[in-house]
Write a protein that holds these residues in place. Structure first.
Motif, PDB file in Angstrom:
ATOM      1  N   SER A  33      37.337 -51.827  33.711  1.00 45.53           N
ATOM      2  CA  SER A  33      36.535 -50.605  33.761  1.00 45.53           C
ATOM      3  C   SER A  33      37.092 -49.691  34.835  1.00 45.53           C
ATOM      4  O   SER A  33      37.684 -50.151  35.808  1.00 45.53           O
ATOM      5  CB  SER A  33      35.073 -50.922  34.108  1.00 45.53           C
ATOM      6  OG  SER A  33      34.509 -51.822  33.184  1.00 45.53           O
ATOM      7  N   TYR A  35      36.120 -46.302  37.410  1.00 48.00           N
ATOM      8  CA  TYR A  35      35.059 -45.529  38.029  1.00 48.00           C
ATOM      9  C   TYR A  35      35.661 -44.452  38.928  1.00 48.00           C
ATOM     10  O   TYR A  35      36.718 -44.640  39.512  1.00 48.00           O
ATOM     11  CB  TYR A  35      34.146 -46.424  38.888  1.00 48.00           C
ATOM     12  CG  TYR A  35      33.262 -47.328  38.073  1.00 48.00           C
ATOM     13  CD1 TYR A  35      33.761 -48.491  37.500  1.00 48.00           C
ATOM     14  CD2 TYR A  35      31.929 -47.007  37.855  1.00 48.00           C
ATOM     15  CE1 TYR A  35      32.957 -49.307  36.728  1.00 48.00           C
ATOM     16  CE2 TYR A  35      31.108 -47.818  37.087  1.00 48.00           C
ATOM     17  CZ  TYR A  35      31.632 -48.963  36.533  1.00 48.00           C
ATOM     18  OH  TYR A  35      30.827 -49.776  35.773  1.00 48.00           O
ATOM     19  N   LEU A  43      29.422 -43.078  42.719  1.00 52.62           N
ATOM     20  CA  LEU A  43      30.236 -43.866  41.794  1.00 52.62           C
ATOM     21  C   LEU A  43      29.804 -43.581  40.361  1.00 52.62           C
ATOM     22  O   LEU A  43      28.658 -43.826  39.988  1.00 52.62           O
ATOM     23  CB  LEU A  43      30.077 -45.363  42.095  1.00 52.62           C
ATOM     24  CG  LEU A  43      30.851 -45.877  43.292  1.00 52.62           C
ATOM     25  CD1 LEU A  43      30.101 -47.002  43.981  1.00 52.62           C
ATOM     26  CD2 LEU A  43      32.224 -46.355  42.839  1.00 52.62           C
ATOM     27  N   GLN A  44      30.736 -43.098  39.569  1.00 56.93           N
ATOM     28  CA  GLN A  44      30.449 -42.732  38.179  1.00 56.93           C
ATOM     29  C   GLN A  44      31.369 -43.494  37.237  1.00 56.93           C
ATOM     30  O   GLN A  44      32.581 -43.544  37.453  1.00 56.93           O
ATOM     31  CB  GLN A  44      30.640 -41.222  37.984  1.00 56.93           C
ATOM     32  CG  GLN A  44      29.759 -40.349  38.875  1.00 56.93           C
ATOM     33  CD  GLN A  44      28.318 -40.354  38.446  1.00 56.93           C
ATOM     34  OE1 GLN A  44      28.013 -40.460  37.255  1.00 56.93           O
ATOM     35  NE2 GLN A  44      27.411 -40.258  39.397  1.00 56.93           N
ATOM     36  N   PHE A  45      30.785 -44.024  36.169  1.00 59.00           N
ATOM     37  CA  PHE A  45      31.527 -44.792  35.183  1.00 59.00           C
ATOM     38  C   PHE A  45      32.385 -43.871  34.321  1.00 59.00           C
ATOM     39  O   PHE A  45      31.895 -42.861  33.802  1.00 59.00           O
ATOM     40  CB  PHE A  45      30.534 -45.568  34.323  1.00 59.00           C
ATOM     41  CG  PHE A  45      31.125 -46.246  33.124  1.00 59.00           C
ATOM     42  CD1 PHE A  45      30.960 -45.734  31.858  1.00 59.00           C
ATOM     43  CD2 PHE A  45      31.844 -47.428  33.269  1.00 59.00           C
ATOM     44  CE1 PHE A  45      31.487 -46.372  30.752  1.00 59.00           C
ATOM     45  CE2 PHE A  45      32.376 -48.073  32.162  1.00 59.00           C
ATOM     46  CZ  PHE A  45      32.193 -47.539  30.902  1.00 59.00           C
ATOM     47  N   GLU A  48      35.495 -48.273  29.796  1.00 57.87           N
ATOM     48  CA  GLU A  48      35.810 -49.693  29.841  1.00 57.87           C
ATOM     49  C   GLU A  48      36.698 -50.047  28.657  1.00 57.87           C
ATOM     50  O   GLU A  48      36.495 -49.541  27.545  1.00 57.87           O
ATOM     51  CB  GLU A  48      34.549 -50.551  29.787  1.00 57.87           C
ATOM     52  CG  GLU A  48      34.872 -52.051  29.832  1.00 57.87           C
ATOM     53  CD  GLU A  48      33.686 -52.945  29.528  1.00 57.87           C
ATOM     54  OE1 GLU A  48      32.684 -52.473  28.979  1.00 57.87           O
ATOM     55  OE2 GLU A  48      33.774 -54.152  29.868  1.00 57.87           O
ATOM     56  N   ARG A  55      35.565 -49.639  24.849  1.00 54.62           N
ATOM     57  CA  ARG A  55      34.257 -50.107  24.398  1.00 54.62           C
ATOM     58  C   ARG A  55      33.116 -49.208  24.874  1.00 54.62           C
ATOM     59  O   ARG A  55      32.044 -49.187  24.284  1.00 54.62           O
ATOM     60  CB  ARG A  55      34.028 -51.524  24.902  1.00 54.62           C
ATOM     61  CG  ARG A  55      35.004 -52.525  24.336  1.00 54.62           C
ATOM     62  CD  ARG A  55      34.786 -53.916  24.879  1.00 54.62           C
ATOM     63  NE  ARG A  55      33.469 -54.440  24.536  1.00 54.62           N
ATOM     64  CZ  ARG A  55      33.127 -55.708  24.701  1.00 54.62           C
ATOM     65  NH1 ARG A  55      33.988 -56.554  25.204  1.00 54.62           N
ATOM     66  NH2 ARG A  55      31.924 -56.124  24.391  1.00 54.62           N
ATOM     67  N   ASN A  56      33.356 -48.516  25.974  1.00 57.38           N
ATOM     68  CA  ASN A  56      32.320 -47.653  26.538  1.00 57.38           C
ATOM     69  C   ASN A  56      32.991 -46.462  27.159  1.00 57.38           C
ATOM     70  O   ASN A  56      34.117 -46.581  27.683  1.00 57.38           O
ATOM     71  CB  ASN A  56      31.526 -48.379  27.642  1.00 57.38           C
ATOM     72  CG  ASN A  56      30.293 -49.046  27.118  1.00 57.38           C
ATOM     73  OD1 ASN A  56      29.474 -48.432  26.448  1.00 57.38           O
ATOM     74  ND2 ASN A  56      30.153 -50.319  27.418  1.00 57.38           N
ATOM     75  N   LYS A  57      32.302 -45.332  27.159  1.00 56.20           N
ATOM     76  CA  LYS A  57      32.865 -44.143  27.791  1.00 56.20           C
ATOM     77  C   LYS A  57      31.757 -43.416  28.518  1.00 56.20           C
ATOM     78  O   LYS A  57      30.647 -43.278  28.001  1.00 56.20           O
ATOM     79  CB  LYS A  57      33.483 -43.227  26.740  1.00 56.20           C
ATOM     80  CG  LYS A  57      34.304 -42.086  27.327  1.00 56.20           C
ATOM     81  CD  LYS A  57      34.934 -41.278  26.225  1.00 56.20           C
ATOM     82  CE  LYS A  57      35.970 -40.283  26.753  1.00 56.20           C
ATOM     83  NZ  LYS A  57      35.465 -39.395  27.811  1.00 56.20           N
ATOM     84  N   LEU A  90      38.497 -46.054  41.053  1.00 50.72           N
ATOM     85  CA  LEU A  90      38.375 -47.495  41.193  1.00 50.72           C
ATOM     86  C   LEU A  90      38.477 -48.187  39.848  1.00 50.72           C
ATOM     87  O   LEU A  90      37.891 -47.746  38.857  1.00 50.72           O
ATOM     88  CB  LEU A  90      37.029 -47.843  41.841  1.00 50.72           C
ATOM     89  CG  LEU A  90      36.866 -47.423  43.296  1.00 50.72           C
ATOM     90  CD1 LEU A  90      35.396 -47.345  43.679  1.00 50.72           C
ATOM     91  CD2 LEU A  90      37.601 -48.401  44.214  1.00 50.72           C
ATOM     92  N   ARG A  94      36.454 -57.976  34.858  1.00 50.18           N
ATOM     93  CA  ARG A  94      35.446 -59.035  34.741  1.00 50.18           C
ATOM     94  C   ARG A  94      35.871 -60.001  33.648  1.00 50.18           C
ATOM     95  O   ARG A  94      36.687 -59.689  32.786  1.00 50.18           O
ATOM     96  CB  ARG A  94      34.077 -58.444  34.388  1.00 50.18           C
ATOM     97  CG  ARG A  94      34.011 -57.805  33.014  1.00 50.18           C
ATOM     98  CD  ARG A  94      32.597 -57.359  32.678  1.00 50.18           C
ATOM     99  NE  ARG A  94      32.540 -56.724  31.363  1.00 50.18           N
ATOM    100  CZ  ARG A  94      32.290 -57.386  30.242  1.00 50.18           C
ATOM    101  NH1 ARG A  94      32.073 -58.698  30.253  1.00 50.18           N
ATOM    102  NH2 ARG A  94      32.242 -56.733  29.098  1.00 50.18           N
ATOM    103  N   THR A  98      30.303 -62.764  31.932  1.00 50.08           N
ATOM    104  CA  THR A  98      29.383 -62.341  32.987  1.00 50.08           C
ATOM    105  C   THR A  98      29.495 -60.846  33.199  1.00 50.08           C
ATOM    106  O   THR A  98      30.440 -60.207  32.769  1.00 50.08           O
ATOM    107  CB  THR A  98      29.665 -63.037  34.332  1.00 50.08           C
ATOM    108  OG1 THR A  98      30.799 -62.409  34.962  1.00 50.08           O
ATOM    109  CG2 THR A  98      29.935 -64.511  34.163  1.00 50.08           C
ATOM    110  N   GLY A  99      28.496 -60.329  33.896  1.00 48.90           N
ATOM    111  CA  GLY A  99      28.515 -58.917  34.216  1.00 48.90           C
ATOM    112  C   GLY A  99      29.079 -58.622  35.581  1.00 48.90           C
ATOM    113  O   GLY A  99      29.019 -57.506  36.055  1.00 48.90           O
ATOM    114  N   LEU A 101      31.450 -57.488  38.106  1.00 45.55           N
ATOM    115  CA  LEU A 101      32.668 -56.696  38.176  1.00 45.55           C
ATOM    116  C   LEU A 101      33.311 -56.850  39.542  1.00 45.55           C
ATOM    117  O   LEU A 101      32.626 -56.791  40.566  1.00 45.55           O
ATOM    118  CB  LEU A 101      32.357 -55.216  37.941  1.00 45.55           C
ATOM    119  CG  LEU A 101      32.424 -54.726  36.487  1.00 45.55           C
ATOM    120  CD1 LEU A 101      31.309 -55.352  35.673  1.00 45.55           C
ATOM    121  CD2 LEU A 101      32.342 -53.219  36.431  1.00 45.55           C
TER     122      LEU A 101
END
Lengths: 112, 114
Positions: A33, A35, A43-45, A48, A55-57, A90, A94, A98-99, A101
């Motif tokens: 991921s 950031y 911190l902004q995503f 991933e 998978r995610n934006k 950043l 992972r 698990t979550g 990171l």
């Protein structure tokens, strides 16, 4: 076990240029991921990647893009740089189960 | 972007004192994570919480996952100078494709006076 490695650590660019940042995840981690960290927004995503697929934006313009390679290493690219893109970028990796990171030390981008 | 409400924003304490900070959200999270960041470095994972009501310790650090799943707390006991840094909470939606997406609090800046 080596941690998440990001290169370069520091870089300076001018407006309108583009930049590519690199991330090597922890061995065995297949998810990466990205950031953005700034004093104003925190911190902004960004996005991933898992198995070379996004998978995610997050809510960033299309100038921000990324990719992941078959060895799980990832790159992110920012095109047509703006002053507001100055930030610490950043990377985190992972395991798939698990979550938790784990972050690298970041790439500090300054746009002049 | 969306952020969690983390408080306090900063704390100035004496060595040996206990510290408490918390995060609240309008959304339910399935996982809460606490990180510490020092200057020039990336966030370091301190504690991960996966169940509502869960209380987990890591040395002098103790964190709890709120019963409502909308909040979490971090306590540091007997603070020492090396506790200095910025502490972030992070919430995570349901698993599967959302695991890599964290929503972060604004951070708590901790200063410890010897």
């Amino acid at each position: 076990k080596a941690g998440v490695t990001q290169t370069p650590r520091y870089l300076i660019k001018t407006r309108g240029q583009q930049v590519t940042l690199s991330c090597s995840p922890i061995s065995g981690h297949r998810s990466v991921s990205w950031y953005q960290q700034t004093p104003g927004q925190g911190l902004q995503f960004l996005f991933e990647y898992f198995s070379e697929t996004q998978r995610n934006k997050g809510n960033f313009p299309g100038r921000f893009s990324g990719r992941q390679f078959s060895n799980s290493r990832s790159e992110m690219n920012v095109s047509t740089l703006e002053l507001g893109d100055s930030a610490l970028y950043l990377c985190a990796s992972r395991t798939t189960n698990t979550g938790e990171l784990f972050f690298g030390e970041g790439s500090r981008l300054t746009v002049l | 972007g969306q952020q969690l409400n983390q408080s306090p924003q900063s704390m100035f304490i004496q060595e040996g004192e206990d510290v408490s900070m918390n995060c609240t959200s309008s959304s339910i999270f399935n996982t809460w994570l606490w990180y510490k960041q020092e200057p020039g470095e990336g966030p370091v994972l301190l504690i991960a919480l996966y169940k509502a009501g869960e209380l987990t310790s890591n040395g002098r650090l103790t964190a709890q996952f709120g019963i409502t799943r909308k909040d979490s707390f971090l306590n540091i006991s007997a603070s020492i100078p090396s506790d200095v840094g910025i502490y972030f909470c992070a919430g995570q939606d349901a698993g599967g494709t959302s695991y890599g997406k964290l929503t972060f609090g604004q951070g708590t800046i901790l200063t410890v006076h010897p």
